[in-house]
Design an enzyme around this catalytic site. Structure first.
Site, PDB file in Angstrom:
ATOM      1  N   ARG A 107     -46.005  -2.846  37.551  1.00 41.97           N
ATOM      2  CA  ARG A 107     -45.136  -2.267  38.571  1.00 41.97           C
ATOM      3  C   ARG A 107     -44.093  -1.313  38.008  1.00 41.97           C
ATOM      4  NH1 ARG A 107     -47.334  -6.512  40.280  1.00 41.97           N
ATOM      5  NH2 ARG A 107     -46.976  -7.115  38.136  1.00 41.97           N
ATOM      6  N   THR A 108     -43.366  -1.745  36.995  1.00 44.61           N
ATOM      7  CA  THR A 108     -42.214  -0.944  36.567  1.00 44.61           C
ATOM      8  C   THR A 108     -42.678   0.395  36.000  1.00 44.61           C
ATOM      9  OG1 THR A 108     -41.142  -3.035  36.036  1.00 44.61           O
ATOM     10  CG2 THR A 108     -40.077  -1.043  35.245  1.00 44.61           C
ATOM     11  N   LYS A 166     -45.809   1.325  12.860  1.00 41.49           N
ATOM     12  CA  LYS A 166     -45.722   1.657  11.423  1.00 41.49           C
ATOM     13  C   LYS A 166     -44.338   1.335  10.880  1.00 41.49           C
ATOM     14  CE  LYS A 166     -48.373   5.744  12.637  1.00 41.49           C
ATOM     15  NZ  LYS A 166     -48.144   7.181  12.885  1.00 41.49           N
ATOM     16  N   ARG A 196     -38.992  -0.251  28.150  1.00 38.27           N
ATOM     17  CA  ARG A 196     -39.100  -1.720  28.161  1.00 38.27           C
ATOM     18  C   ARG A 196     -39.325  -2.174  26.736  1.00 38.27           C
ATOM     19  NH1 ARG A 196     -42.619  -5.244  32.296  1.00 38.27           N
ATOM     20  NH2 ARG A 196     -40.821  -4.645  33.540  1.00 38.27           N
ATOM     21  N   HIS A 206     -32.938  -6.671  33.802  1.00 41.36           N
ATOM     22  CA  HIS A 206     -33.971  -5.784  34.374  1.00 41.36           C
ATOM     23  C   HIS A 206     -33.322  -5.074  35.575  1.00 41.36           C
ATOM     24  CE1 HIS A 206     -37.688  -4.104  35.560  1.00 41.36           C
ATOM     25  NE2 HIS A 206     -38.470  -5.164  35.552  1.00 41.36           N
TER      26      HIS A 206
HETATM   27  N1   CP Z   1     -41.506  -6.871  38.207  1.00 39.03           N
HETATM   28  C1   CP Z   1     -41.946  -6.318  37.074  1.00 39.03           C
HETATM   29  O1   CP Z   1     -41.168  -5.975  36.182  1.00 39.03           O
HETATM   30  O2   CP Z   1     -43.314  -6.169  36.998  1.00 39.03           O
HETATM   31  P1   CP Z   1     -44.087  -5.551  35.759  1.00 39.03           P
HETATM   32  O3   CP Z   1     -43.887  -6.476  34.590  1.00 39.03           O
HETATM   33  O4   CP Z   1     -45.520  -5.458  36.203  1.00 39.03           O
HETATM   34  O5   CP Z   1     -43.484  -4.202  35.466  1.00 39.03           O
END
Ligand code: CP
Length: 304
Positions: A51-52, A80, A101, A129
């Site tokens: 999703r993100t 590396k 991320r 998040h």
């Molecule tokens: N909600 C969320 O962060 O989903 P993903 O891990 O699929 O990005």
């Protein structure tokens, strides 16, 4: 130049404006189709995501911009031994904004000091998040019409669930929000959140292991997955993973206008049969993620 590392980097007023912009994008997408022409978003994902990452990429495309990046650490030079600081310094020469991320808490903060362009924390370890929180707030506002005067239940892995930590921080700034924390004893919310957020801001909260007894009072039920990837010991994960499984029967005692959220991915904590319940809003929530990320990109790139 502003980055988004923690949801508290944004004032309540800024969050309200982002929600208004996202609602306007939903109503009038054509107005925004060329706003980021000539701009590039880099998605640097050192951990898996559906999703993100994809909603960030769809967001930038729908704003008329372009996207570059990688979806796993192994396909970048971090495999590396390159540092986060060096990686983003270079990516900042190629892109106008970065969504990152990373499994290590604080990595996006380090990136924001070194990138030379705005950095968005797209999830750092078990910490925060913030763009999921913006997604959650947009969904709550659209479903309930307000962000205050709510009783919000969080259920599942409240220790490692970074979306929970960010959303509690955000909700603590609204009037008369009550928090119900439902988890096994091993997966309770970290002490720093209780001390520095809930107690510091005098937020009414209870901790319980019993979802059924909490259910009738809830306006929002925020279910979460037990975060297997953060456990040191597979046996503990197996013992705890099915602590809470939401079924249609368990929802019989819930309010008729309960709003059921989940950041997704779901494993086993919400039965598929619940999806048919009109109170299940988690797929709508995932859809909203694209619009609020469009609004955020516009804000951080200072596009009118
Ligand atoms: N909600 C969320 O962060 O989903 P993903 O891990 O699929 O990005």
């Amino acid at each position: 130049m502003k980055s988004l590392i923690d949801i508290l980097d944004l004032s309540v007023n800024e969050i309200d404006n982002l929600i208004d912009t996202a609602n306007d994008i939903i109503a009038n997408p054509e107005k925004y189709a060329h706003k980021c022409q000539g701009k590039k978003l880099a998605t640097l994902f050192f951990e898996p995501s559906t999703r993100t990452r994809l909603s960030f990429e769809a967001a930038m495309y729908e704003l008329g911009g372009n996207v570059l990046g990688f979806s796993e650490a192994q396909s970048s030079s971090s495999s590396k031994g390159e540092s986060v600081a060096d990686t983003v310094k270079v990516v900042g020469y190629y892109a106008d904004i970065i969504a990152m991320r990373h499994p290590k808490e604080g990595a996006p903060l380090v990136a924001s000091y070194n990138a030379g362009v705005p950095v968005i924390n797209a999830g750092d370890g078990g910490h925060n998040h913030p763009t999921q929180t913006l997604t959650d707030l947009l969904t709550i506002k659209r479903e309930k019409g307000r962000l205050d005067n709510l009783t919000v239940g969080f259920c599942g892995d409240l220790k490692f669930g970074r979306t929970v930590h960010s959303l509690i921080g955000a909700l603590s700034r609204y009037e008369n929000v009550k928090i119900v924390l439902v988890s096994p004893k091993e997966l309770t919310v970290p002490e720093y959140i209780k001390k520095e957020v809930l107690e510091a801001k005098n937020i009414e909260f209870i901790e319980t292991t019993d979802l059924e007894s909490a259910m009738p009072d809830l306006d929002i039920l925020y279910m979460t997955r037990v975060q297997r990837e953060r456990f040191f010991n597979e046996q503990d994960y197996i013992r705890l993973k099915d602590s809470y499984i939401l079924t249609p029967e368990k929802l019989e005692i819930a309010k008729n206008d309960l709003c059921i959220l989940h950041p997704l991915p779901r494993v086993n904590e919400i039965k598929v049969a619940v999806d048919k319940d009109s109170r299940a809003k988690y797929f709508e929530q995932a859809k909203n993620g694209k619009y609020i990320r469009m609004a955020l990109i516009l804000k951080l790139l200072e596009v009118e």
